[in-house]
Design a protein around this motif. Structure first.
Motif, PDB file in Angstrom:
ATOM      1  N   GLY A  24       0.821  -1.209   0.000  1.00 52.61           N
ATOM      2  CA  GLY A  24       0.000   0.000   0.000  1.00 52.61           C
ATOM      3  C   GLY A  24       0.845   1.245   0.000  1.00 52.61           C
ATOM      4  O   GLY A  24       0.567   2.202  -0.727  1.00 52.61           O
ATOM      5  N   ASN A  25       1.908   1.253   0.823  1.00 52.55           N
ATOM      6  CA  ASN A  25       2.810   2.405   0.870  1.00 52.55           C
ATOM      7  C   ASN A  25       3.519   2.611  -0.458  1.00 52.55           C
ATOM      8  O   ASN A  25       3.725   3.750  -0.899  1.00 52.55           O
ATOM      9  CB  ASN A  25       3.833   2.227   1.993  1.00 52.55           C
ATOM     10  CG  ASN A  25       3.198   2.337   3.369  1.00 52.55           C
ATOM     11  OD1 ASN A  25       2.125   2.918   3.511  1.00 52.55           O
ATOM     12  ND2 ASN A  25       3.846   1.771   4.371  1.00 52.55           N
ATOM     13  N   THR A  26       3.902   1.512  -1.102  1.00 52.58           N
ATOM     14  CA  THR A  26       4.581   1.597  -2.395  1.00 52.58           C
ATOM     15  C   THR A  26       3.650   2.191  -3.458  1.00 52.58           C
ATOM     16  O   THR A  26       4.052   3.049  -4.253  1.00 52.58           O
ATOM     17  CB  THR A  26       5.055   0.198  -2.848  1.00 52.58           C
ATOM     18  OG1 THR A  26       5.924  -0.345  -1.854  1.00 52.58           O
ATOM     19  CG2 THR A  26       5.790   0.290  -4.177  1.00 52.58           C
ATOM     20  N   THR A  27       2.407   1.742  -3.449  1.00 59.68           N
ATOM     21  CA  THR A  27       1.418   2.270  -4.401  1.00 59.68           C
ATOM     22  C   THR A  27       1.216   3.763  -4.198  1.00 59.68           C
ATOM     23  O   THR A  27       1.185   4.538  -5.157  1.00 59.68           O
ATOM     24  CB  THR A  27       0.076   1.538  -4.235  1.00 59.68           C
ATOM     25  OG1 THR A  27       0.264   0.145  -4.477  1.00 59.68           O
ATOM     26  CG2 THR A  27      -0.954   2.076  -5.215  1.00 59.68           C
ATOM     27  N   THR A  28       1.079   4.160  -2.928  1.00 58.34           N
ATOM     28  CA  THR A  28       0.887   5.585  -2.615  1.00 58.34           C
ATOM     29  C   THR A  28       2.086   6.402  -3.071  1.00 58.34           C
ATOM     30  O   THR A  28       1.932   7.499  -3.618  1.00 58.34           O
ATOM     31  CB  THR A  28       0.674   5.776  -1.099  1.00 58.34           C
ATOM     32  OG1 THR A  28      -0.455   5.012  -0.686  1.00 58.34           O
ATOM     33  CG2 THR A  28       0.447   7.235  -0.769  1.00 58.34           C
ATOM     34  N   LEU A  29       3.285   5.865  -2.837  1.00 59.24           N
ATOM     35  CA  LEU A  29       4.506   6.557  -3.248  1.00 59.24           C
ATOM     36  C   LEU A  29       4.568   6.714  -4.758  1.00 59.24           C
ATOM     37  O   LEU A  29       4.932   7.774  -5.276  1.00 59.24           O
ATOM     38  CB  LEU A  29       5.725   5.792  -2.730  1.00 59.24           C
ATOM     39  CG  LEU A  29       7.096   6.455  -2.980  1.00 59.24           C
ATOM     40  CD1 LEU A  29       7.167   7.808  -2.277  1.00 59.24           C
ATOM     41  CD2 LEU A  29       8.218   5.542  -2.487  1.00 59.24           C
ATOM     42  N   MET A  30       4.194   5.670  -5.476  1.00 57.23           N
ATOM     43  CA  MET A  30       4.197   5.727  -6.941  1.00 57.23           C
ATOM     44  C   MET A  30       3.172   6.749  -7.442  1.00 57.23           C
ATOM     45  O   MET A  30       3.430   7.500  -8.385  1.00 57.23           O
ATOM     46  CB  MET A  30       3.898   4.346  -7.518  1.00 57.23           C
ATOM     47  CG  MET A  30       5.055   3.363  -7.437  1.00 57.23           C
ATOM     48  SD  MET A  30       6.533   3.964  -8.319  1.00 57.23           S
ATOM     49  CE  MET A  30       5.906   4.057  -9.997  1.00 57.23           C
ATOM     50  N   GLN A  31       2.008   6.771  -6.805  1.00 57.03           N
ATOM     51  CA  GLN A  31       0.989   7.748  -7.183  1.00 57.03           C
ATOM     52  C   GLN A  31       1.499   9.169  -6.987  1.00 57.03           C
ATOM     53  O   GLN A  31       1.288  10.041  -7.840  1.00 57.03           O
ATOM     54  CB  GLN A  31      -0.282   7.529  -6.355  1.00 57.03           C
ATOM     55  CG  GLN A  31      -1.049   6.273  -6.712  1.00 57.03           C
ATOM     56  CD  GLN A  31      -2.297   6.112  -5.868  1.00 57.03           C
ATOM     57  OE1 GLN A  31      -2.478   6.803  -4.859  1.00 57.03           O
ATOM     58  NE2 GLN A  31      -3.161   5.182  -6.251  1.00 57.03           N
ATOM     59  N   LEU A  32       2.172   9.389  -5.862  1.00 52.30           N
ATOM     60  CA  LEU A  32       2.725  10.711  -5.575  1.00 52.30           C
ATOM     61  C   LEU A  32       3.802  11.085  -6.598  1.00 52.30           C
ATOM     62  O   LEU A  32       3.841  12.215  -7.091  1.00 52.30           O
ATOM     63  CB  LEU A  32       3.314  10.739  -4.167  1.00 52.30           C
ATOM     64  CG  LEU A  32       4.008  12.053  -3.756  1.00 52.30           C
ATOM     65  CD1 LEU A  32       3.032  13.222  -3.830  1.00 52.30           C
ATOM     66  CD2 LEU A  32       4.604  11.916  -2.354  1.00 52.30           C
ATOM     67  N   LEU A  33       4.661  10.128  -6.933  1.00 50.20           N
ATOM     68  CA  LEU A  33       5.741  10.383  -7.893  1.00 50.20           C
ATOM     69  C   LEU A  33       5.178  10.759  -9.263  1.00 50.20           C
ATOM     70  O   LEU A  33       5.635  11.720  -9.898  1.00 50.20           O
ATOM     71  CB  LEU A  33       6.640   9.148  -8.005  1.00 50.20           C
ATOM     72  CG  LEU A  33       7.830   9.263  -8.975  1.00 50.20           C
ATOM     73  CD1 LEU A  33       8.764  10.394  -8.543  1.00 50.20           C
ATOM     74  CD2 LEU A  33       8.603   7.947  -9.038  1.00 50.20           C
TER      75      LEU A  33
END
Length: 311
Positions: free
Chosen positions: A10-19
């Motif tokens: 979940g954190n990885t997905t959120t980080l990718m969305q932010l990037l």
């Protein structure tokens, strides 16, 4: 262990969305501040990329046009196709332009021809405003300053939360509040309790999920499931229903005309209001087909109507 993996994913997905958002937003902002003349020069380039190089949903567009206009020649359908992609490129960039467009400029570029029609209704009733994916439906967010009622737009949340907030910012620039479909009845009921007059905008021309398909009707000569949620809400809450006919006057300029459909929806037989809406959409498509949103798979459920749900 499993919970830790889920949290990490979940954190990885959120980080990718932010990037993705961080990389895209500066580009979108720079596009939005372009003068309209340069914006449309850029749109001409986007058209080449979308249509000629990427072929964005070209198969879907061609299938839709062939289904809807079987009597036209291949050459005639191809002309509509090309005009559609040019218009689509314009709309994409006009949506981005909304980030920085002023209220004065928007008022000149999206004109409401008979706003007095909705003003008469809103004195006594809240209104459900129906319109299709036609011309530039996104600029209908400019309506809010034109009326005394509070404006709401029913929408589907975007998975990327950062872009979802951006869409809310763009569509809410002139005062419109975005609400998800599942929130609509709650918001309407609350506004009625608080005696708040409101206009609720619904895009209602696309295909519903088969699991939610309760009514089928011919649309452009093809039997398909249609959305009836707006009509059901109108009957349940007593809201008046209007159609907003959006027309493209010329490049970068649009006009909206309000057409009353049902002031007292509870007096209409079931699905008659939905049918009235569909007939107005059809009329516009037949008049100027290139301004309809042909990339959607509107007719994907044709021929799948369950026997027990036939009209």
């Amino acid at each position: 262990m499993c919970s830790n993996i889920a949290i990490f994913a979940g954190n990885t997905t959120t980080l990718m969305q932010l990037l993705i958002f961080i990389l895209a937003y500066p580009v979108l902002w720079l596009i939005s501040i372009l003068p309209f003349r340069l914006l449309y020069l850029f749109s001409d380039m986007v058209y080449i990329i979308l249509y000629r190089l990427a072929g964005y949903r070209k198969k879907t567009v061609r299938n839709n046009l062939q289904l809807v206009f079987p009597g036209l020649s291949d050459r005639e359908r191809l002309q509509i196709e090309k005009k559609f992609y040019r218009h689509l490129s314009d709309v994409f960039l006009e949506i981005v332009k909304t980030l920085s467009i002023s209220a004065e400029t928007m008022e000149k570029r999206f004109v409401y021809t008979n706003v007095e029609e909705i003003r008469k209704l809103e004195k006594n009733k809240s209104v459900i405003l129906l319109f299709p994916h036609y011309a530039n439906w996104e600029w209908t967010s400019s309506l809010d300053p034109q009326v005394s009622s509070k404006g709401y737009a029913v929408y589907k949340r975007i998975k990327n939360s950062y872009f979802d907030r951006l869409v809310k910012r763009i569509r809410g620039k002139f005062g419109t509040t975005l609400i998800e479909t599942r929130e609509t009845i709650r918001v309407i009921r609350k506004n009625q309790r608080d005696h708040v007059q409101a206009v609720y905008g619904f895009l209602s021309d696309q295909s519903p999920l088969m699991s939610k398909a309760i009514y089928w009707e011919d649309f452009m000569g093809i039997n398909v499931p249609v959305h009836v949620g707006a009509e059901i809400l109108a009957k349940r809450t007593g809201l008046a229903v209007m159609y907003l006919r959006i027309e493209k006057v010329k490049r970068g300029y649009y006009q909206g005309t309000f057409l009353p459909l049902a002031e007292n929806p509870e007096s209409f037989p079931d699905y008659d209001i939905t049918d009235l809406f569909l007939r107005e959409v059809e009329k516009q498509i037949r008049e100027t087909p290139e301004y309809y949103f042909w990339t959607h798979k509107r007719w994907k459920h044709r021929g799948r109507q369950p026997e027990q749900k036939k009209k």
